[in-house]
Scaffold this active site. Structure first.
Site, PDB file in Angstrom:
ATOM      1  CD1 TRP A  97      10.864 110.763 -96.382  1.00 53.59           C
ATOM      2  CD2 TRP A  97      13.003 111.272 -95.987  1.00 53.59           C
ATOM      3  NE1 TRP A  97      11.061 112.067 -96.763  1.00 53.59           N
ATOM      4  CE2 TRP A  97      12.358 112.408 -96.532  1.00 53.59           C
ATOM      5  CE3 TRP A  97      14.362 111.356 -95.660  1.00 53.59           C
ATOM      6  CZ2 TRP A  97      13.032 113.615 -96.763  1.00 53.59           C
ATOM      7  CZ3 TRP A  97      15.030 112.556 -95.891  1.00 53.59           C
ATOM      8  CH2 TRP A  97      14.370 113.658 -96.432  1.00 53.59           C
ATOM      9  CG  ASP A 132      10.514 107.707 -90.115  1.00 48.78           C
ATOM     10  OD1 ASP A 132       9.820 108.530 -89.475  1.00 48.78           O
ATOM     11  OD2 ASP A 132      11.287 108.038 -91.027  1.00 48.78           O
ATOM     12  CE  LYS A 145       7.451 115.573 -92.153  1.00 55.08           C
ATOM     13  NZ  LYS A 145       7.713 115.976 -93.532  1.00 55.08           N
TER      14      LYS A 145
END
Length: 356
Positions: A99, A166, A190
């Site tokens: 990511w 992030d 999450k």
């Protein structure tokens, strides 16, 4: 059979959160309407957004001058929104996983990007150290937890330039000094909510500094001015986030979430280290994630990998197969995963060891 949900995302939610969302989807606050069919402009929905933002700020102790936004598009949309809003001349990126690499690639569409450090040389199984951050960069972008590879920054960085993070998979798992960041973002699926909403924490005064014209929907100021209601927001996921934030507060806040995360990680990593059949993929304990615990079969037992996965699945373990780029196994131990869940996985590993 009881199921133990270790999915990496969408992931386990607290039972009371799922119950509250389910009830609201049938009848929202006695309105006779489902939350799924209500207008986001309804007078009884605005308080949902307002309370979620207030709890967000309270739990993370967010200073004045920051806005909390609930947007669509996932964290991947932020890969372009961040450089759109912050990159004027040059940006610095730390490459610590898939990511992070995707965020870096997207930023290159907007200007010069410096890769200050990378752990790609060893399949991202460590966190780089000793790197230099260019003082003339507009910001440093980091990914605090790497879900696929199981590494995590456990403390906020001290950087000479603004930091963008992030935090998709470790937000609300520990206290965060938000004042060290100009932007924190992440997908909610999450630790925060069901899939479908993205959170953004942004420092208001850091915006409006770039010379480029920003498309309306990609300008953070649009959503600040619109209170996350410029266009139709993902109403049910926002309500789910509100219920999760209430649960976190009731359970003791982010400090308690951190204590639990450390206890769960200590238990499972301890078993991985002890059990002759398994080895951790991240060698340095300081780099190991508390959210995504990755391990593989020891080399001499590699041929037992498929057998263990089948054995664990039959014992109710869900989502423990490792990402295809790493192999092996991954247990995601987000906030809603209990110590008892982890104990069940440890018992499963011990029973499998006894058979071999």
């Amino acid at each position: 059979m009881k199921k133990y949900n270790f999915n990496a995302g969408p992931s386990k939610l607290p039972a009371e959160v799922m119950e509250a969302v389910s009830n609201a989807c049938m009848d929202f606050e006695g309105s006779g309407l489902s939350l799924m069919e209500m207008s986001h402009r309804a007078k009884n929905f605005q308080p949902v957004v307002d309370e979620a933002i207030a709890l967000f700020k309270e739990l993370l102790n967010i200073p004045e001058g920051y806005s909390v936004l609930f947007l669509g598009g996932g964290a991947s949309m932020q890969f372009c929104m961040v450089p759109y809003n912050f990159l004027e001349k040059k940006a610095a990126y730390m490459n610590t996983g898939v990511w992070a690499k995707k965020a870096l690639a997207e930023a290159k569409l907007f200007g010069e990007v410096v890769e200050v450090a990378s752990s790609a040389d060893k399949t991202y199984n460590y966190l780089p150290t000793g790197y230099e951050i260019p003082a003339d960069a507009d910001y440093l972008h980091i990914t605090t937890n790497n879900t696929i590879y199981g590494t995590e920054l456990h403390e906020d960085l001290d950087a000479p330039i603004p930091v963008v993070a992030d935090m998709s998979s470790d937000i609300f798992s520990r206290p965060v000094d938000v004042s060290k960041y100009v932007c924190i973002y992440g997908g909610a699926q999450k630790n925060l909510a069901m899939a479908g909403v993205t959170f953004v924490i942004v420092k208001d005064e850091a915006l409006g500094k770039v010379s480029r014209q920003i498309p309306t929907m990609l300008d953070y100021r649009t959503h600040i001015n619109g209170g996350s209601m410029f266009n139709t927001p993902p109403t049910v996921p926002i309500y789910c986030a509100l219920q999760t934030l209430k649960w976190i507060k009731k359970e003791g806040g982010v400090e308690e979430m951190q204590r639990r995360a450390e206890a769960k990680a200590a238990l499972l990593y301890g078993e991985i280290e002890r059990n002759k059949l398994f080895v951790p993929t991240v060698a340095n304990p300081k780099d190991r994630s508390y959210m995504n615990i990755c391990f593989v079969m020891a080399p001499e037992y590699k041929d037992l990998e498929a057998e263990f996965l089948d054995f664990a699945t039959k014992q109710g373990m869900v989502g423990i197969k490792g990402h295809r780029s790493v192999g092996g196994f991954r247990a995601s131990t987000y906030n809603a995963v209990t110590l008892e869940d982890v104990q069940a996985l440890v018992a499963c590993m011990q029973e499998f060891e006894s058979k071999h």
